[in-house]
Design a protein around this motif. Structure first.
Motif, PDB file in Angstrom:
ATOM      1  N   TYR A  95       0.823  -1.208   0.000  1.00  0.00           N
ATOM      2  CA  TYR A  95       0.000   0.000   0.000  1.00  0.00           C
ATOM      3  C   TYR A  95       0.859   1.261   0.000  1.00  0.00           C
ATOM      4  CZ  TYR A  95      -3.682   3.271   1.437  1.00  0.00           C
ATOM      5  OH  TYR A  95      -4.565   4.326   1.505  1.00  0.00           O
ATOM      6  N   MET A  96       1.974   1.246   0.745  1.00  0.00           N
ATOM      7  CA  MET A  96       2.805   2.433   0.890  1.00  0.00           C
ATOM      8  C   MET A  96       4.138   2.289   0.158  1.00  0.00           C
ATOM      9  SD  MET A  96       2.014   3.360   4.876  1.00  0.00           S
ATOM     10  CE  MET A  96       2.615   5.024   4.684  1.00  0.00           C
ATOM     11  N   GLU A 143      -8.201   9.630   9.010  1.00  0.00           N
ATOM     12  CA  GLU A 143      -7.200  10.393   8.265  1.00  0.00           C
ATOM     13  C   GLU A 143      -5.879   9.645   8.189  1.00  0.00           C
ATOM     14  OE1 GLU A 143      -7.551  13.128   6.577  1.00  0.00           O
ATOM     15  OE2 GLU A 143      -9.647  13.427   7.136  1.00  0.00           O
ATOM     16  N   ALA A 144      -5.715   8.639   9.042  1.00  0.00           N
ATOM     17  CA  ALA A 144      -4.491   7.836   9.026  1.00  0.00           C
ATOM     18  C   ALA A 144      -4.439   6.983   7.771  1.00  0.00           C
ATOM     19  CB  ALA A 144      -4.452   6.944  10.263  1.00  0.00           C
ATOM     20  N   PRO A 145      -3.248   6.538   7.352  1.00  0.00           N
ATOM     21  CA  PRO A 145      -3.163   5.595   6.231  1.00  0.00           C
ATOM     22  C   PRO A 145      -3.980   4.339   6.526  1.00  0.00           C
ATOM     23  CG  PRO A 145      -0.990   6.450   6.795  1.00  0.00           C
ATOM     24  CD  PRO A 145      -1.921   6.918   7.865  1.00  0.00           C
ATOM     25  N   THR A 146      -4.504   3.714   5.502  1.00  0.00           N
ATOM     26  CA  THR A 146      -5.405   2.576   5.685  1.00  0.00           C
ATOM     27  C   THR A 146      -4.792   1.424   6.483  1.00  0.00           C
ATOM     28  OG1 THR A 146      -6.621   3.126   3.691  1.00  0.00           O
ATOM     29  CG2 THR A 146      -6.807   0.872   4.475  1.00  0.00           C
ATOM     30  N   PRO A 147      -3.497   1.085   6.349  1.00  0.00           N
ATOM     31  CA  PRO A 147      -2.951   0.039   7.222  1.00  0.00           C
ATOM     32  C   PRO A 147      -3.141   0.353   8.706  1.00  0.00           C
ATOM     33  CG  PRO A 147      -1.412   0.524   5.448  1.00  0.00           C
ATOM     34  CD  PRO A 147      -2.495   1.548   5.351  1.00  0.00           C
ATOM     35  N   VAL A 148      -3.071   1.624   9.058  1.00  0.00           N
ATOM     36  CA  VAL A 148      -3.294   2.029  10.448  1.00  0.00           C
ATOM     37  C   VAL A 148      -4.748   1.798  10.823  1.00  0.00           C
ATOM     38  CG1 VAL A 148      -3.240   3.971  12.051  1.00  0.00           C
ATOM     39  CG2 VAL A 148      -1.447   3.731  10.320  1.00  0.00           C
ATOM     40  N   SER A 149      -5.668   2.187   9.948  1.00  0.00           N
ATOM     41  CA  SER A 149      -7.092   1.997  10.223  1.00  0.00           C
ATOM     42  C   SER A 149      -7.420   0.516  10.382  1.00  0.00           C
ATOM     43  CB  SER A 149      -7.930   2.598   9.096  1.00  0.00           C
ATOM     44  OG  SER A 149      -7.642   3.973   8.924  1.00  0.00           O
ATOM     45  N   ALA A 150      -6.853  -0.301   9.506  1.00  0.00           N
ATOM     46  CA  ALA A 150      -7.139  -1.735   9.557  1.00  0.00           C
ATOM     47  C   ALA A 150      -6.595  -2.376  10.822  1.00  0.00           C
ATOM     48  CB  ALA A 150      -6.541  -2.425   8.327  1.00  0.00           C
ATOM     49  N   HIS A 170      -6.479   2.687  -3.274  1.00  0.00           N
ATOM     50  CA  HIS A 170      -5.134   2.644  -3.835  1.00  0.00           C
ATOM     51  C   HIS A 170      -5.164   2.418  -5.342  1.00  0.00           C
ATOM     52  CE1 HIS A 170      -1.080   0.934  -4.618  1.00  0.00           C
ATOM     53  NE2 HIS A 170      -0.702   1.756  -3.654  1.00  0.00           N
ATOM     54  N   GLU A 171      -6.109   1.572  -5.797  1.00  0.00           N
ATOM     55  CA  GLU A 171      -6.131   1.194  -7.209  1.00  0.00           C
ATOM     56  C   GLU A 171      -7.059   2.055  -8.063  1.00  0.00           C
ATOM     57  OE1 GLU A 171      -3.917  -0.828  -8.178  1.00  0.00           O
ATOM     58  OE2 GLU A 171      -3.311  -1.360  -6.137  1.00  0.00           O
ATOM     59  N   THR A 172      -8.022   2.737  -7.433  1.00  0.00           N
ATOM     60  CA  THR A 172      -8.972   3.543  -8.204  1.00  0.00           C
ATOM     61  C   THR A 172      -8.847   5.038  -7.956  1.00  0.00           C
ATOM     62  OG1 THR A 172     -10.724   3.482  -6.510  1.00  0.00           O
ATOM     63  CG2 THR A 172     -10.617   1.641  -8.075  1.00  0.00           C
ATOM     64  N   GLY A 173      -8.250   5.420  -6.820  1.00  0.00           N
ATOM     65  CA  GLY A 173      -8.108   6.841  -6.506  1.00  0.00           C
ATOM     66  C   GLY A 173      -9.294   7.426  -5.780  1.00  0.00           C
ATOM     67  N   THR A 174     -10.263   6.604  -5.342  1.00  0.00           N
ATOM     68  CA  THR A 174     -11.416   7.112  -4.602  1.00  0.00           C
ATOM     69  C   THR A 174     -11.949   6.041  -3.658  1.00  0.00           C
ATOM     70  OG1 THR A 174     -13.635   8.089  -4.767  1.00  0.00           O
ATOM     71  CG2 THR A 174     -13.049   6.418  -6.391  1.00  0.00           C
TER      72      THR A 174
END
Length: 785
Positions: A110-111, A246-253, A359-363
């Motif tokens: 992801y990052m 607002e955190a990166p998605t790995p943090v949210s997960a 990450h793959e679509t931008g939304t």
């Protein structure tokens, strides 16, 4: 002998696991410097190895055994590095380490290419170790230390995109709310140690009656729950969790679905045998959990952002777990353990799916997504597996967990009807939310996205796919964990041995009927989601239960800042005499009131034992003081005060205290020299005009001097107890290997105090160095110009 060594290894492994993650965390930026995009693969090996080892303990823990280890830390205060592994901490440890392995891999994809990826791994692994420390700690103070570390590391992770003002605000908000709750929890922990006589959880588990029957039970319960409610985003503190997206998605997960937000759940579950079972606990925890459950579930339908939908449904899950722990009966305890595991599976997977879509679509906007199934087939399968479990559909483990939740609500004798209604309403919204996340983006007509969509790398789908398949496997084969892991967890939560069986089919009963009703109503809500979301009722619901609590937080923080600004303008006004006057004034009021109200003043003035030279020293001290007051130059004032200091040192000498005398002489000499060097460059003293200012200063000085005199004379009325002196005399050489008692007291018996003083001096020295360096740099810039 070999078995004993293996057992000792097991006993120390909890500490080794935590320390190893901390160590690798600090090494991760260096590893990333050399390994680049391969760093995640290497770092994931550590939590994977720890997870495998913990799995090897499965027969031991599920067999009813408990592993405990303790290393003295601050033994005199009852604080030890002690760790405790039973069914509850074992389940949490597996979730933390297992999910952590997938998240590290997910973050590597992801990052990928992020300039601060090494720093991200550092913060992520620090959080992992801290969270593991929370659930394994046996000592309450040790638990609190790790608890605060999770708050600090989550602050770093939420605010990782530090250039974004929203990220910084959300990180600070999470830190203030969870940190404030942590301080309340610390007060509760101290009271528990005072009442229960121990800070070790393993000891307190058998002292529940002592705590529940004590007069301080209600304050203890409320303080502990304040820490748990803020950490696990219970109403009205729930708003910080969606903002943390607002955190990166790995943090949210990781933090906001499977680990950090469940720290409060862990605390309530761990405290249940100690504080639970009383009416205040049952009603407080159950009602707060039920409200949070319904509010979070329906707030999820107010948003179109996939992460916001998942965040609010996480609030619903946390409320459900809290409600179950409040109920506390057998079905509720069983449901809490299984729902905890099932939620970690499907919610962690769905968060990773949402991040992959973004990450793959931008939304992440569900209204701008559609038809991605053919472009992202593996991600679509992952989303479907997780969403089916989240919706509570056969044969997933989420279905069994939902059935148990309904059984628990039906078995809650007091307000069963209310709990059933709340549970059904919440689960209807959850079914709709699962459909929004797993159906809208992947099915229907294809909608053009900001980026051309394609399947993510394997590191981004291996985690959600594994978690989704695990949900299916445990649903089909619940006997793998029912009488082992789940029973051990329920036993730890309930405080008594509990064994139960899980099955997909329990016959036609009320719980099954409620499940069918939930599913049908959830499908209907999903179908009418667009008009429902835009309706006046949902907007009002969002305003009342989301915006208003957050506005309350904003007003509270801004009010505190305004008060701090007013206080600073009054107290930090730039005049040293006002600073000193304020400090002395507060001391006079606080100490004087205590002395006069709680201690009878009986003075026995006996001057018979005073030698003639002591009278001389006293006169010199008085003359020096009056000379300093009347001095017209700074140098005269400093010299006069030196007379006072040197006279005191002479008194020390005549009373056989050469160490104190030498210290006093050195301090006075150094003070005179430094002041003389500084005062040369200062303007002459201004003669203060007589008036209210002089009268005020005189009142403060006379009051302070009179108070100190009363204190000293009052102390002399007490009978001297030689116990402390004898203790130091007997133990200074034997315990601390020092012949000078004063030095031993300062260095050994008062080591922390001395360390604090050294720290203050070091910080002051660094500050002075920084100021000098800044001044020299400015001077060089001026010269270059």
């Amino acid at each position: 002998m070999a078995a004993g060594r293996i057992w000792r290894y097991w006993m120390n492994f909890m500490l080794i696991a935590i320390l190893s993650i901390f160590t690798v965390a600090f090494l991760s930026p260096v590893l990333h410097k050399y390994l680049k995009n391969n760093t995640g693969y290497v770092l994931a090996l550590l939590p994977l190895g720890i997870f495998v080892y913990f799995l090897s303990l499965f027969p031991t823990i599920t067999g009813g055994e408990v592993i405990r280890t303790s290393i003295p830390w601050f033994a005199g205060l009852g604080v030890n590095l002690s760790f405790y592994l039973d069914g509850l901490s074992y389940l949490f440890s597996l979730i933390i380490i297992g999910m952590g392995t997938f998240i590290v891999l997910y973050a590597s994809g992801y990052m990928k290419g992020h300039e601060f990826l090494g720093r991200f791994y550092l913060s992520l692994l620090l959080f992992m170790a801290s969270m593991l420390g929370v659930v394994l700690s046996d000592n309450l103070i040790t638990l609190f230390v790790f608890w605060e570390l999770t708050s600090f590391t989550s602050y770093l992770l939420i605010g990782f995109n530090h250039e974004n003002p929203k990220s910084r605000r959300s990180a600070l908000q999470a830190l203030l709310i969870t940190g404030g709750g942590g301080l309340a929890m610390l007060a509760g922990v101290v009271l528990i140690g005072f009442v229960g006589g121990s800070l070790e959880m393993s000891v307190l588990l058998s002292e529940g009656d002592v705590l529940r029957d004590h007069a301080l039970y209600i304050p203890i319960m409320l303080l502990i729950l304040a820490g748990a409610f803020t950490k696990s985003a219970q109403f009205p503190f729930h708003f910080w969790l969606p903002n943390a997206m607002e955190a990166p998605t790995p943090v949210s997960a990781y933090l906001h679905s499977a680990t950090m937000v469940k720290a409060g759940i862990y605390l309530m579950a761990r405290m249940n045998p100690i504080l639970g079972g009383t009416e205040p606990w049952i009603y407080t925890v159950t009602i707060v959990g039920a409200l949070t459950m319904v509010i979070g579930a329906w707030l999820a339908l107010c948003y179109t952002d996939l992460k916001q939908i998942l965040a609010h449904s996480t609030i619903m899950a946390l409320g459900t777990l809290t409600m179950l722990l409040g109920m506390g009966h057998a079905y509720a305890v069983e449901a809490a353990g299984l729902f905890l595991l099932g939620h970690s599976f499907y919610k962690g997977a769905l968060f990773m799916v949402a991040g992959t879509i973004d990450h793959e679509t931008g939304t992440r906007d569900a209204t701008r997504l559609g038809g991605l199934r053919k472009l992202m087939p593996i991600t679509a399968v992952c989303a479907a597996l997780a969403a089916l479990s989240m919706s509570g559909i056969v044969p997933f483990v989420g279905f069994i967990a939902k059935e148990l939740v309904y059984e628990a609500a039906l078995g809650f004798e007091t307000i069963a009807v209310v709990m059933i209604i709340f549970a059904v309403l919440a689960n209807i919204a959850v079914v709709a939310s699962a459909g929004i996340v797993a159906i809208r983006p992947f099915y229907g007509s294809y909608i053009e996205t900001p980026k051309h969509a394609h399947e993510a790398p394997w590191t981004m789908w291996i985690g959600p796919l594994s978690l989704g398949l695990a949900s299916l496997l445990l649903g089909l084969l619940p006997w793998l964990i029912d009488e082992s892991l789940m029973s051990a967890t329920a036993s730890a939560i309930g405080g008594e041995v509990t064994v139960f069986s899980l099955a997909l089919w329990h016959g036609f009963n009320a719980a099954l009927g409620l499940s069918v009703l939930t599913l049908l109503a959830g499908i209907a809500v999903y179908y009418y989601w667009d008009p429902l979301r835009e309706s006046f009722g949902m907007n009002s619901f969002n305003t009342v239960f989301s915006n208003m609590p957050e506005n309350g937080y904003d007003h509270t923080v801004s009010g505190m800042l305004r008060f701090a600004g007013w206080q600073t303008r009054i107290l930090q006004n730039g005049y040293l005499r006002y600073y000193i006057g304020s400090i002395i004034g507060v001391m006079i009021v606080a100490v004087g009131y205590t002395l006069l109200s709680r201690h009878p003043i009986t003075l026995h003035a006996d001057f018979s034992g005073i030698a003639f030279y002591e009278w001389i020293f006293a006169v010199l001290i008085l003359l020096g003081s009056f000379a300093a007051i009347q001095a017209k130059t700074s140098l005269t004032a400093i010299t006069s005060m030196a007379i006072v200091g040197f006279s005191v040192s002479l008194i020390f000498i005549f009373h056989s205290a050469p160490d104190l005398a030498i210290t006093q002489i050195l301090v006075e000499t150094l003070t005179v020299i430094l002041f003389a060097l500084v005062l040369i460059h200062l303007p002459k003293l201004k003669q203060q005009k007589k008036g209210l200012g002089s009268f005020r200063d005189a009142v403060i000085a006379i009051s302070a001097g009179g108070l100190i005199t009363l204190l000293m004379l009052s102390v002399l009325t007490f009978e001297f107890d030689p116990y402390i002196s004898e203790y130091y005399a007997e133990n200074s050489y034997l315990a601390a290997h020092g012949k000078n008692i004063v030095n031993v007291i300062l260095v050994d018996f008062r080591a922390l105090d001395t360390l604090g003083e050294i720290t203050v001096l070091a910080v002051a020295g660094l500050g002075i160095f920084a100021l000098i360096k800044l001044f020299m740099n400015d001077k060089k810039k001026e010269q270059n110009k």
